[in-house]
Write a protein that holds these residues in place. Structure first.
Motif, PDB file in Angstrom:
ATOM      1  N   VAL A 227      40.345  38.943  49.273  1.00 29.57           N
ATOM      2  CA  VAL A 227      41.525  38.142  49.615  1.00 29.57           C
ATOM      3  C   VAL A 227      41.109  36.763  50.107  1.00 29.57           C
ATOM      4  O   VAL A 227      41.696  35.740  49.730  1.00 29.57           O
ATOM      5  N   GLN A 228      40.072  36.719  50.932  1.00 27.79           N
ATOM      6  CA  GLN A 228      39.605  35.436  51.449  1.00 27.79           C
ATOM      7  C   GLN A 228      39.070  34.539  50.329  1.00 27.79           C
ATOM      8  O   GLN A 228      39.268  33.322  50.352  1.00 27.79           O
ATOM      9  N   SER A 229      38.399  35.127  49.342  1.00 33.89           N
ATOM     10  CA  SER A 229      37.887  34.319  48.236  1.00 33.89           C
ATOM     11  C   SER A 229      39.031  33.714  47.435  1.00 33.89           C
ATOM     12  O   SER A 229      38.953  32.556  46.988  1.00 33.89           O
ATOM     13  N   LEU A 230      40.118  34.458  47.250  1.00 36.42           N
ATOM     14  CA  LEU A 230      41.284  33.912  46.559  1.00 36.42           C
ATOM     15  C   LEU A 230      41.956  32.825  47.386  1.00 36.42           C
ATOM     16  O   LEU A 230      42.455  31.835  46.839  1.00 36.42           O
TER      17      LEU A 230
ATOM     18  N   ASP B  71      49.125  33.049  45.629  1.00 33.85           N
ATOM     19  CA  ASP B  71      49.988  34.088  45.058  1.00 33.85           C
ATOM     20  C   ASP B  71      49.179  35.327  44.680  1.00 33.85           C
ATOM     21  O   ASP B  71      49.608  36.462  44.924  1.00 33.85           O
ATOM     22  N   SER B  72      48.005  35.126  44.080  1.00 35.77           N
ATOM     23  CA  SER B  72      47.162  36.274  43.726  1.00 35.77           C
ATOM     24  C   SER B  72      46.635  36.971  44.980  1.00 35.77           C
ATOM     25  O   SER B  72      46.535  38.198  45.023  1.00 35.77           O
TER      26      SER B  72
ATOM     27  N   ALA C   4      45.281  36.748  57.533  1.00 36.63           N
ATOM     28  CA  ALA C   4      44.635  35.691  56.744  1.00 36.63           C
ATOM     29  C   ALA C   4      45.573  35.140  55.679  1.00 36.63           C
ATOM     30  O   ALA C   4      45.686  33.916  55.506  1.00 36.63           O
ATOM     31  N   ILE C   5      46.273  36.019  54.954  1.00 37.74           N
ATOM     32  CA  ILE C   5      47.151  35.538  53.892  1.00 37.74           C
ATOM     33  C   ILE C   5      48.401  34.886  54.469  1.00 37.74           C
ATOM     34  O   ILE C   5      48.897  33.878  53.945  1.00 37.74           O
TER      35      ILE C   5
ATOM     36  N   VAL D  58      39.755  30.926  38.807  1.00 35.75           N
ATOM     37  CA  VAL D  58      40.452  29.732  38.330  1.00 35.75           C
ATOM     38  C   VAL D  58      41.940  30.024  38.408  1.00 35.75           C
ATOM     39  O   VAL D  58      42.438  30.905  37.694  1.00 35.75           O
ATOM     40  N   ILE D  59      42.653  29.327  39.247  1.00 38.01           N
ATOM     41  CA  ILE D  59      44.072  29.610  39.404  1.00 38.01           C
ATOM     42  C   ILE D  59      44.816  29.151  38.158  1.00 38.01           C
ATOM     43  O   ILE D  59      44.384  28.226  37.456  1.00 38.01           O
ATOM     44  N   PRO D  60      45.935  29.806  37.829  1.00 36.99           N
ATOM     45  CA  PRO D  60      46.632  29.504  36.570  1.00 36.99           C
ATOM     46  C   PRO D  60      46.999  28.029  36.397  1.00 36.99           C
ATOM     47  O   PRO D  60      46.963  27.514  35.278  1.00 36.99           O
ATOM     48  N   GLU D  61      47.359  27.368  37.473  1.00 39.47           N
ATOM     49  CA  GLU D  61      47.765  25.961  37.350  1.00 39.47           C
ATOM     50  C   GLU D  61      46.663  25.121  36.711  1.00 39.47           C
ATOM     51  O   GLU D  61      46.916  24.325  35.788  1.00 39.47           O
TER      52      GLU D  61
END
Length: 580
Positions: A95-98, A105-106, A128-129, A447-450
């Motif tokens: 979760v922290q890496s995202l 969102d992920s 954290a989130i 790599v985030i979708p944006e």
């Protein structure tokens, strides 16, 4: 003859001449082993037996103390740090890496789905989130996630959880809801509000124009035994200064100095900025000199604020002198006087003045004092240099700092690669952008979708469709999977190019990873393959039916409704991203 005398007679003579009587030889037993391996095997056998067979006292029924049926059970306590181990620690790190990749969102989806798995998130993962949503100014999402984790899914919150909820309400202009949360903590939580709680509430009340109530909360904080927190005082001082009530601000400042032997320099920075705005430079510098005369050892969080104020109002001589002093006081591990933000402030100032070469010298500057040590730059500091040089289209220098980052045994993060790729795309250097994009995915970074959609669209436009396929395949090997919109871009490009075999492989990959299809993409794929006479091939994959078993919810014991702390059920229903 007595047995004792018989034993003494035989023991007083050599054994090889007078062996012991037969009735005694049968009771003797040797405790030695023939080899070290045999002794080790015996020890292991005994340990196994102790693990398998519990001690006798564990099998006896324990006495129970009679309790009254009317006695309510004690409150559940939140997780301690000892719970953050094993699979739960792995989940927390994912979760922290995202979050570091700015894919909030992920990260939220991963944390939410794990609630119904064998690895439930700890309160630290939930915090954290939620905090990342607050920092991204997505206050409504932070509030809904709090509702989901701590009320709906029955994870026990701690004081940090409530502080995140309070600041989210305050920043979204719902200070009354924040006050309800505060009262809920006092009435129900097994802990007391912290000084951070009072910081958020006083700032929220002041922003809402209710400075009198904020002053009451300051008094309540002191009455409840909390120390005189400099930042809570600073909120009140800043509020009174913005109202032009200098007398009341000075009164609070004097009270702070009486209560604290050492106070935060942020308060002095607040007074300095007030005097600068009033055009009274002399008074501002007197305030700065007064704080410096106290000879406090300033941590970077304090000195950086003073640096910002000095640079903002053109006092560059004093800012550089403070920077030099901070470098001289930097003597880790004893005392850390600077951080990467300190260097970024001074480097950015040099870039504003157009002194590019001097900025590189500042980046590597060290103190001149005998005990001072050079600062070990972190990834954030290198990223700032990469961004600055990318903005002025000097990608060679940006690459040098990227290489230096790797040479320091540091790992480039998503921001490092993103800045380089964005710079190459801006300069229309497709090959370099493709190379960095490939290496970023090979490094296992999310790599985030944006950004993925933007970069794939650029590569497709430049005719690099074949090169996009291995990148997309590599991205799909990690969780979370690429977004369906990312697949859409690559699939349409492959079909338009006539590479239907590769497109069919990508479609199969999507179904295997349960990515799913949008209606528009499904219609496009069927039409494109039908023109080639291969509709049956793609139709068999797209319309395949896989068994799906919805996750079963664990039973949730009843808790106090959170309407009491300012969260309505409609809040959860109105959320687009987090509705169940």
């Amino acid at each position: 003859m007595p047995l004792s005398r018989l034993l003494l007679r035989h023991l007083s003579r050599p054994l090889h001449h007078h062996p012991l009587p037969p009735f005694l030889t049968t009771t003797l037993r040797s405790f030695a082993f023939s080899s070290a391996e045999e002794a080790a095997a015996e020890r292991r056998r005994r340990k196994r037996r102790l693990r398998i067979e519990p001690p006798l006292y564990a099998l006896r029924p324990r006495p129970t103390t009679p309790t009254s049926d009317t006695t309510p059970p004690g409150p559940r306590l939140p997780d301690s740090t000892s719970a953050l181990v094993g699979p739960r620690l792995n989940l927390h790190n994912r979760v922290q890496s995202l979050i570091r990749a700015n894919d909030l969102d992920s990260a939220a989806a991963l944390a939410r789905h794990s609630v119904f798995s064998n690895t439930r998130p700890t309160v630290f993962t939930c915090n954290a989130i939620i905090a990342s949503m607050y920092r991204a100014k997505r206050f409504h999402d932070a509030i809904v996630l709090f509702q989901y984790f701590f009320n709906q899914c029955n994870i026990v919150p701690n004081v940090v959880s409530y502080n995140n909820l309070i600041v989210s309400h305050c920043e979204s202009g719902e200070v009354d809801r924040a006050l309800e949360v505060y009262r809920y903590i006092l009435d129900n939580a097994p802990f007391s509000p912290s000084s951070v709680t009072y910081r958020h509430i006083t700032k929220g009340l002041i922003d809402a124009g209710r400075i009198g109530e904020a002053s009451d909360f300051l008094r309540e904080m002191l009455v409840k035994g909390h120390g005189a927190d400099s930042l809570v005082f600073n909120n009140l001082i800043s509020g009174y200064l913005s109202l032009g009530n200098l007398e009341k601000a000075l009164e609070l400042f004097d009270e702070l100095k009486e209560r604290c032997a050492v106070y935060d320099g942020v308060v002095s920075a607040t007074f300095m900025e007030y005097w600068f705005k009033e055009g009274k430079v002399k008074e501002a510098m007197q305030e700065y000199k007064g704080y410096k005369d106290r000879k406090y050892r300033m941590v970077p969080a304090t000195s950086n604020v003073l640096l910002e104020v000095l640079l903002k109002y053109g006092r560059k001589t004093e800012a550089w002198a403070l920077f030099e002093e901070m470098l001289d006081n930097h003597t880790p591990p004893t005392f850390q006087a600077v951080n990467s933000d300190t260097f970024s402030l001074m480097v950015n100032e040099m870039f504003k003045e157009g002194k590019i070469e001097e900025s590189m010298e500042v980046f590597k500057k060290c103190g001149t004092a005998a005990k001072s040590k050079p600062f070990s730059m972190d990834v954030a500091g290198f990223n700032n240099m990469i961004v600055r040089f990318s903005e002025i289209d000097r990608m060679e220098e940006a690459e040098k700092y990227f290489a230096e980052l790797q040479s320091k045994s540091l790992s480039p993060d998503v921001t490092s690669y993103k800045n380089l790729i964005e710079g190459y795309i801006r300069l229309d250097r497709c090959d370099e952008a493709l190379d960095r994009y490939t290496k970023m995915v090979e490094a296992g970074l999310r790599v985030i979708p944006e950004y993925a959609n933007k970069w794939f669209s650029y590569l497709v436009e430049k005719g690099k469709i074949a090169e996009c396929v291995p990148i997309l395949t590599k991205m799909a090997e990690r969780e979370p999977k690429p977004d369906v919109t990312t697949y859409d871009i690559v699939l349409r490009a492959l079909c338009n190019q006539g590479d239907f075999d590769t497109a069919l492989n990508i479609v199969t990959q999507m179904m295997n990873y349960s990515v799913g299809f949008t209606a528009a993409l499904k219609e496009f794929m069927l039409a494109a393959f039908e023109k080639e006479g291969r509709r049956e091939e793609v139709d068999k994959i797209v319309n395949a039916r896989y068994p799906f078993f919805a996750p079963q919810r664990p039973p949730v014991p009843p808790r106090v409704p959170f309407q009491q702390i300012g969260i309505e059920p409609s809040t959860l229903k109105s959320s687009r991203n987090y509705s169940m």
